[in-house]
Design a protein around this motif. Structure first.
Motif, PDB file in Angstrom:
ATOM      1  N   PHE A  83       0.872  -1.337   0.077  1.00  0.00           N
ATOM      2  CA  PHE A  83       0.100  -0.206   0.239  1.00  0.00           C
ATOM      3  C   PHE A  83       0.840   1.406  -0.106  1.00  0.00           C
ATOM      4  O   PHE A  83       0.172   2.236  -0.162  1.00  0.00           O
ATOM      5  CB  PHE A  83      -1.019   0.063   1.274  1.00  0.00           C
ATOM      6  CG  PHE A  83      -1.753  -1.106   1.306  1.00  0.00           C
ATOM      7  CD1 PHE A  83      -2.651  -1.426   0.229  1.00  0.00           C
ATOM      8  CD2 PHE A  83      -1.828  -1.992   2.505  1.00  0.00           C
ATOM      9  CE1 PHE A  83      -3.564  -2.381   0.240  1.00  0.00           C
ATOM     10  CE2 PHE A  83      -2.737  -2.917   2.406  1.00  0.00           C
ATOM     11  CZ  PHE A  83      -3.651  -3.374   1.311  1.00  0.00           C
ATOM     12  N   TYR A  84       2.222   1.044   0.273  1.00  0.00           N
ATOM     13  CA  TYR A  84       2.940   2.410   0.256  1.00  0.00           C
ATOM     14  C   TYR A  84       2.984   3.192  -1.127  1.00  0.00           C
ATOM     15  O   TYR A  84       3.006   4.295  -0.985  1.00  0.00           O
ATOM     16  CB  TYR A  84       4.562   1.998   0.699  1.00  0.00           C
ATOM     17  CG  TYR A  84       5.434   2.863   0.562  1.00  0.00           C
ATOM     18  CD1 TYR A  84       5.871   3.778   1.686  1.00  0.00           C
ATOM     19  CD2 TYR A  84       6.375   3.289  -0.616  1.00  0.00           C
ATOM     20  CE1 TYR A  84       6.518   4.847   1.974  1.00  0.00           C
ATOM     21  CE2 TYR A  84       7.024   4.002  -0.491  1.00  0.00           C
ATOM     22  CZ  TYR A  84       7.500   5.041   0.771  1.00  0.00           C
ATOM     23  OH  TYR A  84       8.433   5.981   0.636  1.00  0.00           O
ATOM     24  N   PRO A  85       3.019   2.544  -2.118  1.00  0.00           N
ATOM     25  CA  PRO A  85       2.885   3.324  -3.303  1.00  0.00           C
ATOM     26  C   PRO A  85       1.614   4.176  -3.434  1.00  0.00           C
ATOM     27  O   PRO A  85       1.267   5.057  -4.207  1.00  0.00           O
ATOM     28  CB  PRO A  85       3.207   2.365  -4.568  1.00  0.00           C
ATOM     29  CG  PRO A  85       3.769   1.236  -3.961  1.00  0.00           C
ATOM     30  CD  PRO A  85       3.188   1.168  -2.449  1.00  0.00           C
ATOM     31  N   VAL A  86       0.528   3.666  -2.899  1.00  0.00           N
ATOM     32  CA  VAL A  86      -0.860   4.085  -2.858  1.00  0.00           C
ATOM     33  C   VAL A  86      -1.038   5.339  -2.068  1.00  0.00           C
ATOM     34  O   VAL A  86      -1.509   6.389  -2.186  1.00  0.00           O
ATOM     35  CB  VAL A  86      -2.064   3.139  -2.739  1.00  0.00           C
ATOM     36  CG1 VAL A  86      -3.228   3.484  -2.913  1.00  0.00           C
ATOM     37  CG2 VAL A  86      -1.785   1.777  -3.488  1.00  0.00           C
ATOM     38  N   VAL A  87      -0.617   5.107  -0.686  1.00  0.00           N
ATOM     39  CA  VAL A  87      -1.080   5.860   0.402  1.00  0.00           C
ATOM     40  C   VAL A  87       0.212   6.838   0.532  1.00  0.00           C
ATOM     41  O   VAL A  87      -0.027   7.928   1.538  1.00  0.00           O
ATOM     42  CB  VAL A  87      -1.584   5.158   1.673  1.00  0.00           C
ATOM     43  CG1 VAL A  87      -2.915   4.921   1.173  1.00  0.00           C
ATOM     44  CG2 VAL A  87      -0.491   4.250   1.915  1.00  0.00           C
ATOM     45  N   GLY A  88       1.359   6.382   0.363  1.00  0.00           N
ATOM     46  CA  GLY A  88       2.679   7.160   0.948  1.00  0.00           C
ATOM     47  C   GLY A  88       2.624   7.204   2.405  1.00  0.00           C
ATOM     48  O   GLY A  88       2.362   6.557   3.328  1.00  0.00           O
ATOM     49  N   HIS A  89       2.960   8.721   2.953  1.00  0.00           N
ATOM     50  CA  HIS A  89       3.054   8.890   4.380  1.00  0.00           C
ATOM     51  C   HIS A  89       1.554   8.932   4.975  1.00  0.00           C
ATOM     52  O   HIS A  89       1.809   8.878   6.302  1.00  0.00           O
ATOM     53  CB  HIS A  89       3.839  10.381   4.514  1.00  0.00           C
ATOM     54  CG  HIS A  89       4.403  10.592   5.981  1.00  0.00           C
ATOM     55  ND1 HIS A  89       4.893   9.651   6.739  1.00  0.00           N
ATOM     56  CD2 HIS A  89       3.710  11.612   6.745  1.00  0.00           C
ATOM     57  CE1 HIS A  89       4.978  10.310   8.117  1.00  0.00           C
ATOM     58  NE2 HIS A  89       4.194  11.465   7.873  1.00  0.00           N
TER      59      HIS A  89
END
Length: 401
Positions: free
Chosen positions: A176-182
């Motif tokens: 999910f990191y590329p979707v929601v970032g920080h």
């Protein structure tokens, strides 16, 4: 003579100058996303939600916004609290109240039986300890981005099981990191906690003053989201992680995704709910470029005082640090000795103390991470950013009072 009266660049001296430490290597570390297909589904959901949400942000008052933050809870049937079909057109922008003592009792019994919430203290304990998926995500992010918040090997030595679960949860979240970032899972925490506060206020467990006090934190946290679509995407990812952390496997996770897709879609398709674009921005002393939830933890292992000074050119205008130096800190205060400027400030501007404030070093690192390699430099050191964007050391000798 005060600090700001002493501000001036010194004449460059001849001789060798200390080297600036190299910046950390770019790229992600220990980043191994699970290939579950969930991230692709969330991406597709985001695209559909953006087609629904065309209003962006529209200003509203604080009360409406706090109600909207609990939009998911408003779709649930909570004992003693009227549901969407039992209320008028302002249902999603109004905080509910139980209609009778019997309803209040039903709601209170529900909060106690299911969540162990009986008063303000237990409400705080539940929200702070149970509903904090985003804190897990920030730990994962710190490892991915080369900012480890703790020693993973030490965790392995202390608790092999906790170490194994951490790795599994981290790799699950990586998708999910590329979707929601920080922004991570923050919307899930906000939505769930605001839902409990909403119920606590509805049944009289919380006074309005207590509700407002506890809601303020989440109102500020919500400012990291550009609009309700980004909020919804973060919420759905947080829900998936919550279920995964609870032991759900892929079939159950896909069913959960279907349910939460329907819930957020309904809110973003309803002009009286999130589709309205209504958004409240709390007032601040200064219009800082960043909000607190946008900050990353760049200095988890920093030892020593953390205070520093920086001008509004950096924190309000968002300019990069162009000149900085470290003087002998004030021993009576938690002062690191660091002073940060854009280098474009006039003498008159700098001499006006209203244009400078005390900050945590980590705060200024968030405004300009380029300063990270400089921070261990000794007192009496100064750095100037050159035309190529790189810092170069220069002599600095502060004047005596």
């Amino acid at each position: 003579m005060g600090f700001f009266d002493r501000f001036k660049k010194q004449e460059k001296a001849s001789g060798p100058k200390p080297e600036v430490p190299a910046a950390p290597e770019a790229g992600l570390i220990d980043f191994h996303p699970y290939d579950t297909g969930l991230a692709e589904s969330v991406r597709a959901l985001e695209g559909e939600l953006r087609k629904l949400n065309t209003n962006g942000r529209r200003s509203c008052d604080r009360d409406k916004f706090t109600a909207l933050l609990a939009g998911i809870a408003a779709l649930r049937k909570t004992p003693g609290i009227p549901g969407p079909n039992e209320s008028g057109p302002n249902y999603f922008i109004t905080l509910p109240r139980c209609a009778s003592p019997e309803d209040e009792m039903a709601c209170r019994e529900h909060l106690e039986k299911v969540f162990g919430i009986t008063d303000k203290k237990s409400m705080l304990n539940f929200c702070n300890k149970e509903i904090r998926c985003h804190n897990n995500y920030l730990d994962f992010e710190g490892f991915w981005e080369g900012r480890p918040p703790f020693d993973l090997n030490q965790l392995k030595e202390q608790n092999e099981g906790a170490f194994g679960f951490f790795q599994v949860a981290r790799d699950f979240s990586a998708q999910f990191y590329p979707v929601v970032g920080h922004r991570g899972y923050l919307a899930w925490d906000i939505s769930e906690c605001m839902g409990h506060l909403r119920a606590g206020y509805a049944c009289g467990l919380l006074t309005r003053e207590e509700f407002d006090e506890m809601a303020e934190h989440w109102i500020v946290q919500a400012q990291i989201f550009p609009d309700w679509t980004d909020f919804a995407v973060s919420l759905v990812c947080g829900e998936l992680y919550w279920d995964f952390r609870g032991g759900s496997k892929l079939p159950e996770l896909n069913k959960g995704l279907e349910l939460w897709t329907r819930l957020v879609t309904r809110l973003l398709d309803d002009g009286a709910a999130w589709a309205s674009g209504l958004w409240y921005v709390p007032p601040r002393e200064k219009e800082f470029k960043l909000w607190a939830p946008e900050f990353k933890q760049y200095l988890p292992h920093w030892e020593g005082p953390t205070g520093c000074l920086a001008t509004d050119h950096i924190t309000v205008l968002g300019k990069k640090v162009g000149w900085c130096y470290r003087e002998k800190p004030d021993g009576d205060r938690p002062d690191s000795g660091w002073r940060f400027f854009s280098g474009e400030e006039s003498e008159e501007y700098v001499n006006n103390l209203e244009h400078t404030d005390v900050y945590h070093l980590n705060t200024i690192c968030n405004y300009d991470p380029d300063i990270l390699p400089l921070l261990d430099a000794p007192c009496g050191t100064a750095y100037t950013r050159g035309p190529d964007g790189q810092f170069r050391a220069e002599p600095y000798t502060p004047e005596e009072d």
